[in-house]
Design an enzyme around this catalytic site. Sequence first.
Site, short mmCIF file in Angstrom:
data_model
loop_
_atom_site.label_atom_id
_atom_site.label_comp_id
_atom_site.label_asym_id
_atom_site.label_seq_id
_atom_site.Cartn_x
_atom_site.Cartn_y
_atom_site.Cartn_z
N GLN A 259 1.00 14.61 1.47
CA GLN A 259 0.10 15.07 0.43
C GLN A 259 -1.35 14.99 0.91
O GLN A 259 -1.64 14.44 1.97
CB GLN A 259 0.26 14.20 -0.82
CG GLN A 259 0.01 12.72 -0.57
CD GLN A 259 0.65 11.84 -1.62
OE1 GLN A 259 1.12 12.28 -2.65
NE2 GLN A 259 0.68 10.54 -1.35
N HIS A 289 -1.58 2.08 -17.62
CA HIS A 289 -0.77 1.08 -16.92
C HIS A 289 -0.34 -0.06 -17.84
O HIS A 289 0.75 -0.62 -17.66
CB HIS A 289 -1.53 0.56 -15.70
CG HIS A 289 -1.64 1.59 -14.61
ND1 HIS A 289 -2.80 2.31 -14.38
CD2 HIS A 289 -0.72 2.06 -13.73
CE1 HIS A 289 -2.58 3.16 -13.38
NE2 HIS A 289 -1.34 3.03 -12.98
N ASP A 313 -0.77 3.00 -5.74
CA ASP A 313 -2.14 2.53 -5.98
C ASP A 313 -2.19 1.07 -6.40
O ASP A 313 -3.27 0.47 -6.44
CB ASP A 313 -2.83 3.40 -7.04
CG ASP A 313 -2.03 3.52 -8.33
OD1 ASP A 313 -1.37 2.54 -8.73
OD2 ASP A 313 -2.05 4.60 -8.95
N ASP A 367 11.48 6.63 1.10
CA ASP A 367 11.88 7.50 0.00
C ASP A 367 12.69 6.68 -1.00
O ASP A 367 13.66 6.00 -0.63
CB ASP A 367 12.72 8.66 0.54
CG ASP A 367 13.22 9.57 -0.56
OD1 ASP A 367 12.46 10.43 -1.00
OD2 ASP A 367 14.38 9.39 -0.99
N ALA A 368 12.30 6.72 -2.26
CA ALA A 368 12.94 5.88 -3.27
C ALA A 368 14.43 6.21 -3.42
O ALA A 368 15.27 5.31 -3.59
CB ALA A 368 12.23 6.04 -4.61
N ASP A 385 7.09 4.98 -11.50
CA ASP A 385 5.78 5.62 -11.70
C ASP A 385 5.60 6.76 -10.69
O ASP A 385 4.66 6.77 -9.90
CB ASP A 385 4.67 4.56 -11.54
CG ASP A 385 3.32 5.07 -12.02
OD1 ASP A 385 3.28 6.07 -12.75
OD2 ASP A 385 2.29 4.46 -11.65
#
Length: 523
Positions: A259, A289, A313, A367-368, A385
């Site tokens: 990205q 959050h 983040d 990668d999840a 998230d």
Amino acid sequence: MADPALPDGDGARVSLAELALLGSVFVVAACGLVYELAAGALASYLLGDSILQFSTVIGTYLFAMGIGSWLSRYVVRQLIAVFLRVELLVGVVGGLMPMALFLANSTLPIGAVAPFRALLYGCVLLIGILVGLEIPLVMRILKRHFAQRYALKDLVSEVLTFDYLGALAVSLAFPLLLVPHLGVVRTGVLFGLMNAAVAVWCLWLFRTEVRAWRSHVAASVLVIVLLLGAMVGAAPLTSWAEDRFYGEGVVLRQDTPYQRIVVTQGSGGTRLYLNGNLQFASRDEYRYHEALVHPAMAAHGAPRRVLVLGGGDGMAVREILRYPSVQSVTLVELDPAMTQLFRRDERLVSLNQRALLSNRVKVINADAFTWLSEHDEVFDVIVVDFPDPTNHSIGKLYTTTFYALLDQHLAASGYAVIQTTSPLIARKSFWTVVSTLEAVGLQTTPYHAHVPSFGEWGFVMAHHRPWRVPVQLPDGLRFLSLDGIEPLLNFPPDMARVNAEPNRLSSQVLVQTFEAEWGRVHQ
């Protein structure tokens, strides 16, 4: 008149010219694929839905190459001169295309997708035609000058070998080396210079055969100077375009294999954008959050092991670490650049209160989907998230297949929570996620909160034991309160549940629904 053959007796020169032409095939293939990848990447960044953008760009490019190959039959004289001109044209158009697209996106009115698409596919079509001309011309030049060395089958074999090798080299280098270190814009310019270098090299080798040699030299010099100027000006032009697009000062920009990361600072505080999409604004991210994390964490009572998927983040981790019972937090984030930035850049570290540097936090860059498939740990709370399902690569993380994997990692008394787009703007998308979770046997508790930077935003808790309103929240929260939780569960008529089929890996209806609903906002 046909090009005269090189002297047979000049063996060294023949060998050098032959090598140059075969080498040019390698470069031509590499350059053509770079332009194709750059167009697809920018289209995905700026228009969303990477599968659609790459499919249409690749299809247009291959179709245009077919046109170019067909047109090559009408080139019957001055083959080398025509090849040189094509190389220079490809260098200019392909080399400057990413910069032109970037500038167009920044200067066109918001929502003016049609002019951008016209420029994108016009460039792809022209580049494809020119690249389609190159290979047949090289083959004919080789056949004409080196007929004694090549039978037709050997000629085709050698040319296609170099062509495919060039494509392989660039397909690996583009995501792993070029984009992370140069960015898409400068990568395009670099390969434009390579096209120009091929033209200059061949112009020198065949200098006795090219008519108007000085004119070709002048054109080559002009193209190289133009592209060198573009290379030097790429950074300031990109900065100017992004400042204009984002409307406030860009303080950090970085291309990664996954990205484009942009951070801005201005009167509205610090903002993070991924591929042009706002991820948070510092002035109100606490509302998002706190709403994401605390209804699940506080309801559990004493969570010890917590998994966070996405959220590189560190803001969600910051909220999780408010609970003394938490012994370990595992953060799985695909892009290592994200977690590095939010561990090292003081402007960003201060926002997550150094959460990613805590000895209770383990950061895994993976990668999840793959990570869940390969591990068997069970967690008390799972916080999901991810970015919104703007394309199929993200959409797979909102499918029944993924949520079934998620369920395997959730303790029997645990809670999972998923950020789930806006139930007001993307109402059917929101309830599609709810239906998808329920389709794998999970109970759901949907809720929503108002975040000024995003508007009304939705979340869904998934669980096996019933969820109850917490009786205690951590100290220091700025938005969420015990009295304020229950109203988040109420959906007015314009956000109330609608029928929606589950999102399955084989169909990914959510991606189309999401694009259609948010597309109406930008019309």
